[in-house]
Design an enzyme around this catalytic site. Sequence first.
Site, mmCIF file in Angstrom:
data_model
loop_
_atom_site.group_PDB
_atom_site.id
_atom_site.type_symbol
_atom_site.label_atom_id
_atom_site.label_comp_id
_atom_site.label_asym_id
_atom_site.label_seq_id
_atom_site.Cartn_x
_atom_site.Cartn_y
_atom_site.Cartn_z
ATOM 1 N N LYS A 139 5.111 4.232 -1.146
ATOM 2 C CA LYS A 139 5.328 5.569 -1.685
ATOM 3 C C LYS A 139 6.693 6.135 -1.285
ATOM 4 O O LYS A 139 7.184 7.077 -1.914
ATOM 5 C CB LYS A 139 4.201 6.501 -1.245
ATOM 6 C CG LYS A 139 2.863 6.146 -1.909
ATOM 7 C CD LYS A 139 1.693 6.910 -1.322
ATOM 8 C CE LYS A 139 0.374 6.465 -1.969
ATOM 9 N NZ LYS A 139 -0.814 7.044 -1.320
ATOM 10 N N GLY B 182 0.814 -1.199 0.000
ATOM 11 C CA GLY B 182 0.000 0.000 0.000
ATOM 12 C C GLY B 182 0.853 1.257 0.000
ATOM 13 O O GLY B 182 1.918 1.321 -0.619
ATOM 14 N N SER B 183 0.398 2.262 0.721
ATOM 15 C CA SER B 183 1.039 3.574 0.658
ATOM 16 C C SER B 183 2.428 3.620 1.272
ATOM 17 O O SER B 183 3.158 4.593 1.061
ATOM 18 C CB SER B 183 0.146 4.624 1.316
ATOM 19 O OG SER B 183 -1.032 4.816 0.549
ATOM 20 N N THR B 184 2.825 2.605 2.050
ATOM 21 C CA THR B 184 4.211 2.605 2.551
ATOM 22 C C THR B 184 5.198 2.505 1.399
ATOM 23 O O THR B 184 6.345 2.943 1.521
ATOM 24 C CB THR B 184 4.455 1.452 3.543
ATOM 25 O OG1 THR B 184 4.197 0.198 2.897
ATOM 26 C CG2 THR B 184 3.567 1.584 4.764
#
Length: 497
Positions: free
Chosen positions: A219, A215-217
């Site tokens: 990014k 997920g957004s980790t």
Amino acid sequence: MTRHIRHAAVFCALLLVALVVNAARVQIVQKPEYDGNPANRRPDIARYQQPRGDILVGGEAVTGSRDTGEHLRFERTYANGPMYAPITGFASQAYGTTLLEHAEDGLLSGADPMLAPLPLWNDVTGAHNPGGDVVTTIDGAAQRAAFEGLGGRKGAVAAIEPSTGRILALVSTPSYDPQLLSGNSAAATRTWHRLNDDPDKPMLNRAVSRTYPPGSTFKVVTAAAALDAGVVRDLDAPTRSPDPYTLPGTRTKLTNEADGCRDASLREAFEWSCNTVFAKLGVDVGVGGMTAMADAFGFNDDGLRVPFPVARSTFDTSVDRAQLGLSSIGQYNTRATPLQMAVVAAAVAGGGQVRSPYLVERTLRAGGSLVAAAGSRPTREVMRPATAALLKELMTGVVERGTGAKAAIEGATVGGKTGTAQHGVGNSGTPYAWFISWARGDGDMEAKVAVAVVVEGSAADRGGVSGGGLAAPIARGVMEAVLSTAGPKVASPAAGG
């Protein structure tokens, strides 16, 4: 008469030679066949005739041996078995060995030739060395904080020391007590079947053997690629990102949970986790640049051992531009172990340099003398130091002003990134809550710990699954434990921070 005696002597000599040849054939040529025969219990009897060496955490043994008085005399015992099971694994008379018990089995059982006083000594004398001890890198306080933080939830925690690669905590829940598998009784058999039939898979080491969509980790990786490639040069400049963002070549519109993501700067997009900004950045960087950065962090490496194998974290290299956009926000085919995401945080904390994680500090003979030491792991450059400095700034902002506020620690600088990963057909699965972070005490020159936490949310709390809400407090507890051990005591802020 003399001739008859001579003939008899020759015949006896031939019989003796035949006996020696047959003995050699049985003991050398057919040895593997006999050793592998299930009816031959002599190797097992010899193996369990003496206590097994111990696995140590902070100088204290978390394993032991119990004298049963049976043919298979010594059984393995475990202190705080469920908490340390993702590190020790089990050593069972019926089901073999796993994890450290397997990777270091030769030393722990005494069979390793390095334990012999002289080369070939055991082969000549038939002696068996006492088992040696394995000293781990685990910080007991951090391990307990991670285990208790996860509580009854499914999930995993991995923590490492950025400057060395030492693994400080490795936790997976739900867990199991490996001591219940140590013997060969009917009770051990029942436990084995119960654990294997359990849908929650308590024997699965989620920290190193399971991969999740990060997920957004992820990014953090995308931001590193964009900064290193010069796609973004100013953290506060608008990124010219539409909201919603139409994935290239499709009619699929990507949206955000947060408001204000249209043309948001990299700083704002990172702090509030704007999917549209990072998907477009990944597309702008391109498959080659994103793949190179992911590989530098450790993705797509199937050779990592700590010393037991770690599952391969993946960044798909055969994607079109739309799939690349989704991959760049930690979705599509992007998968990572919690240990891999701890390495991502460690690379930022380490100024763009990272060392491979490891779990065994040194191995010892029964008397305490050194067999082998881990030594310094080589560093690899993941990103330019200037890029790492900007990412530190971004991750600090997430904790100070963004979605990671619950990871803040008084008396320390903390950087983090939250993530809520969708999965399943049509994103029908309950999301995974992620948080990756690092912490440096105000009196320290460098970060002392990097952590990754993943929590598998339940259907009952689907609406409340978030990295900042579920995972960040667990990471904070682990970081506090390490900082308290490493230097002056730090305290968490007042409740609600």
